[in-house]
Write a protein that holds these residues in place. Structure first.
Motif: not given
Length: 69
Positions: A25, A27-34
């Motif tokens: 993983e 990047v992880k945010g509220r509405s996204l994940k890469y």
């Protein structure tokens, strides 16, 4: 997703990739994940040629509803 890879050594011999693919993983945010798919090729050294490709089978009509970067 399928990953195929190989290393072509300077003497012409070929070493196929048969290892494990890791998912990391980034990047992880509220509405996204890469996520990144990573792997290590065997016997890579100066003069080697690295070949790889991957296939990603998508559901029907998936491309039209997606956001590509």
């Amino acid at each position: 997703m399928g990953v195929r890879a190989r290393t072509i050594e300077p003497d012409g011999s070929i070493v196929n990739f048969d290892g494990k693919i890791f998912e990391k993983e980034l990047v992880k945010g509220r509405s996204l994940k890469y996520l990144a798919k990573t792997f290590t090729l065997p016997d890579v050294r100066v003069g080697s040629i690295i070949e790889y490709y991957f296939t990603w089978d998508l559901e029907e009509h998936y491309v039209f509803d997606s956001h590509w970067i």
